[in-house]
Design a protein around this motif. Structure first.
Motif, PDB file in Angstrom:
ATOM      1  N   TRP A  51       0.852  -1.183   0.000  1.00 31.97           N
ATOM      2  CA  TRP A  51       0.000   0.000   0.000  1.00 31.97           C
ATOM      3  C   TRP A  51       0.889   1.234   0.000  1.00 31.97           C
ATOM      4  O   TRP A  51       1.876   1.292   0.731  1.00 31.97           O
ATOM      5  N   PRO A  52       0.570   2.249  -0.811  1.00 34.16           N
ATOM      6  CA  PRO A  52       1.415   3.454  -0.862  1.00 34.16           C
ATOM      7  C   PRO A  52       1.429   4.188   0.476  1.00 34.16           C
ATOM      8  O   PRO A  52       0.480   4.116   1.260  1.00 34.16           O
ATOM      9  N   VAL A  53       2.525   4.897   0.712  1.00 32.23           N
ATOM     10  CA  VAL A  53       2.612   5.785   1.861  1.00 32.23           C
ATOM     11  C   VAL A  53       2.116   7.153   1.426  1.00 32.23           C
ATOM     12  O   VAL A  53       2.669   7.752   0.499  1.00 32.23           O
ATOM     13  N   VAL A  54       1.076   7.644   2.080  1.00 36.84           N
ATOM     14  CA  VAL A  54       0.463   8.924   1.724  1.00 36.84           C
ATOM     15  C   VAL A  54       0.976   9.988   2.692  1.00 36.84           C
ATOM     16  O   VAL A  54       0.861   9.821   3.919  1.00 36.84           O
ATOM     17  N   PRO A  55       1.556  11.080   2.197  1.00 36.61           N
ATOM     18  CA  PRO A  55       2.085  12.126   3.088  1.00 36.61           C
ATOM     19  C   PRO A  55       0.997  12.711   3.983  1.00 36.61           C
ATOM     20  O   PRO A  55      -0.170  12.795   3.587  1.00 36.61           O
ATOM     21  N   PRO A  56       1.344  13.096   5.201  1.00 38.10           N
ATOM     22  CA  PRO A  56       0.372  13.726   6.095  1.00 38.10           C
ATOM     23  C   PRO A  56      -0.240  14.964   5.445  1.00 38.10           C
ATOM     24  O   PRO A  56       0.401  15.671   4.666  1.00 38.10           O
ATOM     25  N   GLY A  57      -1.496  15.211   5.765  1.00 40.60           N
ATOM     26  CA  GLY A  57      -2.188  16.369   5.226  1.00 40.60           C
ATOM     27  C   GLY A  57      -2.986  16.073   3.979  1.00 40.60           C
ATOM     28  O   GLY A  57      -3.801  16.908   3.560  1.00 40.60           O
ATOM     29  N   GLN A  58      -2.765  14.922   3.363  1.00 39.33           N
ATOM     30  CA  GLN A  58      -3.554  14.525   2.190  1.00 39.33           C
ATOM     31  C   GLN A  58      -4.643  13.551   2.594  1.00 39.33           C
ATOM     32  O   GLN A  58      -4.463  12.775   3.533  1.00 39.33           O
ATOM     33  N   ASP A  59      -5.742  13.610   1.872  1.00 38.03           N
ATOM     34  CA  ASP A  59      -6.766  12.583   2.067  1.00 38.03           C
ATOM     35  C   ASP A  59      -6.161  11.236   1.696  1.00 38.03           C
ATOM     36  O   ASP A  59      -5.639  11.059   0.576  1.00 38.03           O
ATOM     37  N   TRP A  60      -6.214  10.289   2.628  1.00 37.86           N
ATOM     38  CA  TRP A  60      -5.486   9.036   2.426  1.00 37.86           C
ATOM     39  C   TRP A  60      -6.001   8.279   1.206  1.00 37.86           C
ATOM     40  O   TRP A  60      -5.208   7.804   0.386  1.00 37.86           O
ATOM     41  N   LYS A  61      -7.286   8.140   1.053  1.00 33.59           N
ATOM     42  CA  LYS A  61      -7.849   7.356  -0.046  1.00 33.59           C
ATOM     43  C   LYS A  61      -7.536   8.001  -1.402  1.00 33.59           C
ATOM     44  O   LYS A  61      -7.168   7.309  -2.364  1.00 33.59           O
ATOM     45  N   THR A  62      -7.654   9.325  -1.459  1.00 30.21           N
ATOM     46  CA  THR A  62      -7.325  10.013  -2.699  1.00 30.21           C
ATOM     47  C   THR A  62      -5.850   9.853  -3.024  1.00 30.21           C
ATOM     48  O   THR A  62      -5.462   9.625  -4.181  1.00 30.21           O
ATOM     49  N   GLY A  63      -4.999   9.955  -1.989  1.00 28.00           N
ATOM     50  CA  GLY A  63      -3.569   9.784  -2.187  1.00 28.00           C
ATOM     51  C   GLY A  63      -3.220   8.396  -2.685  1.00 28.00           C
ATOM     52  O   GLY A  63      -2.313   8.230  -3.520  1.00 28.00           O
ATOM     53  N   VAL A  64      -3.938   7.380  -2.196  1.00 29.48           N
ATOM     54  CA  VAL A  64      -3.715   6.015  -2.664  1.00 29.48           C
ATOM     55  C   VAL A  64      -4.047   5.902  -4.144  1.00 29.48           C
ATOM     56  O   VAL A  64      -3.308   5.312  -4.931  1.00 29.48           O
TER      57      VAL A  64
END
Length: 268
Positions: free
Chosen positions: A209-222
């Motif tokens: 699973w990708p690592v999503v930077p803090p501050g981004q919506d996690w699902k959108t970042g994925v």
């Protein structure tokens, strides 16, 4: 010329013949001379495997007069075709063909969101219907103490709660701590930011699973990291479609859901 039987034992001394019974799957027999009773789960040349009600399995030889069926002595024989393995539900439990859904218990399992509820239904749905357990989603747990108080847990109406991202120091852990001491309530959780991560990457054909930077919506970042269209609803349906059984989920989620089911179905 007279014909003689090769067995010279007088007829009155010979043991009475007993019926031969095919060792079909799920046939329940008792092993003669022992207190072991179990259902047939496998049959090979010369042996039969039985599983008792505690899940313990033992292998026995297919000896003449070696088993009891409904109290009568029988000889088990190998079926004309190899027995199929007993059917299993998506959670790995033995399936109960034709079983009707049980009337819903007063107890409940609450999960955070719709995706959590859909994943639980996907894997444990058959088990939950047989046990009469209803799963509801909360759209978040910010009001968890008030939700628990409104439910009114009791010994015959236990409440289990599954929480996302239940790790030390998280908002979720602080909310869970406020209700953990309430009688007849069990709060458990998994460490993932979102229940999506409880699906093994191998089930989706991705390395991790990708690592999503803090501050981004996690699902959108994925979705961005994996090159998927930024439609989280469609992305979730793709993820869910790849889940066919408990083997596609991480053990950290499996154990927690099983724990909640056991808790709400335990005798009062």
């Amino acid at each position: 010329m007279r014909e003689y039987s090769p067995d010279l034992t007088p007829a009155w001394k010979r043991p009475k013949p007993v019926p031969e019974v095919a060792a079909e799957p799920d046939l329940v027999v008792e092993v003669a001379g022992t207190d072991f009773c179990g259902a047939v789960v496998g049959c090979e040349a010369g042996t039969v495997t039985l599983e008792d009600r505690f899940g313990k399995r033992r292998v026995f030889p297919l000896e003449p007069r070696g088993f009891l069926l409904d109290g009568a002595v029988v000889t088990l024989v190998r079926p004309s075709r190899a027995p199929a393995a007993p059917a299993r539900t998506a959670s790995g439990s033995l399936a109960v063909p034709g079983a009707r859904a049980r009337v819903a218990r007063a107890g409940r399992i609450y999960v955070e969101g719709r995706h959590d509820a859909e994943l639980v239904e996907r894997v444990w749905g058959d088990d939950l219907r047989i046990e009469g357990v209803v799963v509801e989603y909360l759209s978040g747990i910010d009001d968890l103490p008030a939700i628990v108080a409104e439910f009114g847990p009791a010994p015959d109406a236990r409440l289990g709660v599954l929480v996302d991202h239940l790790v030390p120091g998280s908002k979720e852990s602080r909310l869970a701590a406020q209700v953990s001491a309430v009688p007849d309530v069990l709060v458990v959780g998994h460490p993932y930011v979102d229940v999506w991560q409880a699906v093994k990457p191998s089930a989706l054909g991705i390395p991790a699973w990708p690592v999503v930077p803090p501050g981004q919506d996690w699902k959108t970042g994925v979705c961005r990291a994996l090159g998927w269209p930024e439609n989280t609803g469609a992305a979730w349906q793709h993820v869910l479609s790849r889940v066919t059984s408990y083997r596609d989920l991480e053990p950290t989620l499996l154990g927690r859901v099983e724990e909640l089911i056991d808790f709400v179905t335990a005798p009062a």
